[in-house]
Design an enzyme around this catalytic site. Structure first.
Site, PDB file in Angstrom:
ATOM      1  N   HIS A  13     -52.237  48.876 -29.610  1.00 10.87           N
ATOM      2  CA  HIS A  13     -51.257  50.393 -28.697  1.00 10.87           C
ATOM      3  C   HIS A  13     -49.990  49.670 -28.224  1.00 10.87           C
ATOM      4  O   HIS A  13     -48.793  50.275 -28.857  1.00 10.87           O
ATOM      5  CB  HIS A  13     -51.395  51.693 -27.415  1.00 10.87           C
ATOM      6  CG  HIS A  13     -52.784  52.054 -28.813  1.00 10.87           C
ATOM      7  ND1 HIS A  13     -54.408  52.104 -28.317  1.00 10.87           N
ATOM      8  CD2 HIS A  13     -52.469  53.463 -29.069  1.00 10.87           C
ATOM      9  CE1 HIS A  13     -54.054  53.471 -28.806  1.00 10.87           C
ATOM     10  NE2 HIS A  13     -53.417  54.093 -29.781  1.00 10.87           N
ATOM     11  N   ASP A  34     -53.084  39.819 -35.531  1.00 12.42           N
ATOM     12  CA  ASP A  34     -54.669  40.440 -34.664  1.00 12.42           C
ATOM     13  C   ASP A  34     -56.060  40.031 -34.994  1.00 12.42           C
ATOM     14  O   ASP A  34     -55.392  39.526 -36.166  1.00 12.42           O
ATOM     15  CB  ASP A  34     -54.550  42.124 -34.846  1.00 12.42           C
ATOM     16  CG  ASP A  34     -55.430  43.150 -33.794  1.00 12.42           C
ATOM     17  OD1 ASP A  34     -54.406  43.742 -32.827  1.00 12.42           O
ATOM     18  OD2 ASP A  34     -56.184  42.713 -34.004  1.00 12.42           O
ATOM     19  N   HIS A 176     -49.415  43.926 -10.063  1.00 16.12           N
ATOM     20  CA  HIS A 176     -49.786  45.061 -10.715  1.00 16.12           C
ATOM     21  C   HIS A 176     -50.853  45.858 -10.706  1.00 16.12           C
ATOM     22  O   HIS A 176     -51.829  45.638 -11.509  1.00 16.12           O
ATOM     23  CB  HIS A 176     -49.787  44.892 -12.199  1.00 16.12           C
ATOM     24  CG  HIS A 176     -49.173  45.840 -13.642  1.00 16.12           C
ATOM     25  ND1 HIS A 176     -48.428  46.541 -13.084  1.00 16.12           N
ATOM     26  CD2 HIS A 176     -49.877  46.202 -14.350  1.00 16.12           C
ATOM     27  CE1 HIS A 176     -48.969  47.481 -14.073  1.00 16.12           C
ATOM     28  NE2 HIS A 176     -49.515  47.542 -14.653  1.00 16.12           N
TER      29      HIS A 176
HETATM   30  N1  APR Z   1     -56.388  37.466 -30.685  1.00 13.33           N
HETATM   31  C1  APR Z   1     -55.968  38.907 -31.242  1.00 13.33           C
HETATM   32  N2  APR Z   1     -56.312  40.455 -30.800  1.00 13.33           N
HETATM   33  C2  APR Z   1     -56.360  40.538 -30.090  1.00 13.33           C
HETATM   34  C3  APR Z   1     -57.598  39.633 -30.168  1.00 13.33           C
HETATM   35  C4  APR Z   1     -57.124  38.092 -30.299  1.00 13.33           C
HETATM   36  N3  APR Z   1     -58.508  36.588 -29.868  1.00 13.33           N
HETATM   37  N4  APR Z   1     -57.913  40.043 -28.961  1.00 13.33           N
HETATM   38  C5  APR Z   1     -59.048  41.758 -29.319  1.00 13.33           C
HETATM   39  N5  APR Z   1     -57.319  41.533 -29.978  1.00 13.33           N
HETATM   40  C6  APR Z   1     -56.786  42.931 -30.072  1.00 13.33           C
HETATM   41  C7  APR Z   1     -57.937  44.196 -30.588  1.00 13.33           C
HETATM   42  O1  APR Z   1     -57.841  43.471 -32.089  1.00 13.33           O
HETATM   43  C8  APR Z   1     -56.320  44.799 -30.516  1.00 13.33           C
HETATM   44  O2  APR Z   1     -55.636  45.296 -31.326  1.00 13.33           O
HETATM   45  O3  APR Z   1     -55.519  43.412 -29.104  1.00 13.33           O
HETATM   46  C9  APR Z   1     -55.473  44.849 -29.417  1.00 13.33           C
HETATM   47  C10 APR Z   1     -55.181  45.233 -28.059  1.00 13.33           C
HETATM   48  O4  APR Z   1     -55.145  46.687 -28.555  1.00 13.33           O
HETATM   49  P1  APR Z   1     -55.072  48.382 -28.130  1.00 13.33           P
HETATM   50  O5  APR Z   1     -57.108  48.285 -27.829  1.00 13.33           O
HETATM   51  O6  APR Z   1     -55.090  49.400 -28.348  1.00 13.33           O
HETATM   52  O7  APR Z   1     -54.742  47.998 -26.543  1.00 13.33           O
HETATM   53  P2  APR Z   1     -53.861  48.193 -25.682  1.00 13.33           P
HETATM   54  O8  APR Z   1     -53.250  49.807 -25.885  1.00 13.33           O
HETATM   55  O9  APR Z   1     -52.184  47.732 -26.964  1.00 13.33           O
HETATM   56  O10 APR Z   1     -53.271  47.635 -24.371  1.00 13.33           O
HETATM   57  C11 APR Z   1     -53.869  45.819 -24.505  1.00 13.33           C
HETATM   58  O11 APR Z   1     -52.662  45.674 -22.976  1.00 13.33           O
HETATM   59  O12 APR Z   1     -51.038  47.098 -20.895  1.00 13.33           O
HETATM   60  C12 APR Z   1     -52.622  46.273 -21.281  1.00 13.33           C
HETATM   61  O13 APR Z   1     -53.822  46.961 -19.636  1.00 13.33           O
HETATM   62  C13 APR Z   1     -53.919  46.809 -21.679  1.00 13.33           C
HETATM   63  O14 APR Z   1     -55.419  44.810 -21.577  1.00 13.33           O
HETATM   64  C14 APR Z   1     -54.182  45.898 -22.066  1.00 13.33           C
HETATM   65  C15 APR Z   1     -53.645  45.822 -23.708  1.00 13.33           C
END
Ligand code: APR
Length: 314
Positions: A13, A34, A176
């Site tokens: 997101h 990702d 934060h």
């Molecule tokens: N390398 C690359 N991407 C990864 C890895 C990795 N090792 N591990 C997880 N991901 C990806 C997931 O596949 C997912 O698509 O990170 C993405 C995280 O996206 P969301 O689950 O949608 O989370 P989001 O709302 O984007 O938040 C991400 O930001 O605001 C902070 O607290 C929140 O720590 C969280 C981060």
């Protein structure tokens, strides 16, 4: 292409919304990384197909291969698990710490000279993890939280007073989390200090709502956490650096004595320009305000100690 290259790690997101903001402003070419196969490629293709309508020629690439971040001017780290209702950001330290380790190792390997804007939570401790792994100079690595917390705070004030958000200036310092430090004395509405135009109890209610601003959204969404305002915050920082704007924005910066804090990433105002953090901006805080910031820094320190206890850095 002659344009700057920004890699966004994590195409969830926050990452994909941020990629959209960067692309629509034509700020840079974007690489979305990702681990989920096909997902960053699909989002990059979808974003690319919006270019004829939003009218720009930036390239947006999706990949599962960290090697594609090579040559980045900036890397923005958003990979990590978002919290669920009832969780604090700190509860994410173990799982997101391990993801941060992967991000840090790959940045070090493929894009060691890039600026790093770190967004994953718990914000300040994850920024510490990535900094320890990459060894990035302190002017080139920073966490994004203060711009978001300040933006929430300014939104609530503008809404309560029925005035434009453009005419509400104010910053939130510290870590934060629940210990963040909104500063009413350094908040201005149309040139007037906030305490002169709003009753103290209303200010206190806004401060409290700001502190819990992320949790309020988690509670409403139920699956996932905020991403529109977080991505806007990261975009503003990226733009300030890439366009050498010299903006004074609150960022999680590595402190070495400023505000009486040392050896930690904590949210403070900083001048952002082509050299990244060009200067920590020292506000003349009162003893009480300094104590609140110190309390917040102690909280960050406790989480950093936990990172070391858990052996996340290996
Ligand atoms: N390398 C690359 N991407 C990864 C890895 C990795 N090792 N591990 C997880 N991901 C990806 C997931 O596949 C997912 O698509 O990170 C993405 C995280 O996206 P969301 O689950 O949608 O989370 P989001 O709302 O984007 O938040 C991400 O930001 O605001 C902070 O607290 C929140 O720590 C969280 C981060």
């Amino acid at each position: 292409t002659g344009r700057p290259k920004v890699s966004v790690i994590g195409a969830g997101h926050v990452g994909s919304t941020l990629a959209m903001r960067i692309a629509e402003a034509a700020l840079a070419d974007v690489v979305l990384v990702d681990i989920v196969e096909g997902m960053p490629q699909g989002k990059a293709l979808d974003l690319s197909q919006s270019r004829p309508v939003v009218l720009n020629d930036v390239t947006i690439t999706g990949t599962n291969d960290y090697a594609d971040i090579a040559g980045s001017d900036m890397v923005i780290t958003t990979a990590g698990v978002p919290r669920k209702p009832g969780m604090s950001r700190d509860d994410l330290i173990e799982i997101n710490g391990k993801i941060a380790l992967t991000m840090g190792e790959n940045i070090k390997k493929y894009a060691p000279d890039a600026f790093i804007i770190q967004v994953a939570n718990p914000l300040d401790a994850i920024t510490y993890v990535i900094s320890e792994i990459t060894g990035t100079p302190k002017n080139k690595i920073m966490g994004m939280a203060g711009v978001l917390d300040s933006s929430r705070y300014r939104h609530f004030i503008a809404e309560a007073l029925g005035v434009s958000v453009k005419d509400v200036q104010g910053i939130v310092l510290g870590g934060h989390g629940d210990t963040m430090v909104p500063l009413p004395r350094f908040t201005w509405v149309g040139g007037a200090p906030l305490p002169d135009v709003m009753p103290a109890d209303q200010i206190e209610a806004i401060v409290e709502r700001t502190r819990k601003g992320g949790a309020e959204i988690v509670g409403l969404l139920k699956t996932g956490s905020a991403y529109y305002a977080p991505s806007a915050g990261a975009f503003e920082m990226a733009k300030a650096i890439i366009k050498d704007e010299k903006r004074i924005l609150p960022v999680a910066a590595y402190l070495e004595g400023e505000y009486g804090i040392s050896g930690l990433f904590v949210g403070v105002p900083a001048v952002l320009g082509k050299d990244g953090i060009e200067k920590i901006w020292e506000l003349p805080l009162s003893d009480e305000e300094l104590a609140a910031l110190k309390n917040s820094a102690d909280h960050v320190k406790a989480l950093v100690d936990k990172v070391n206890e858990l052996g996340i850095l290996g």
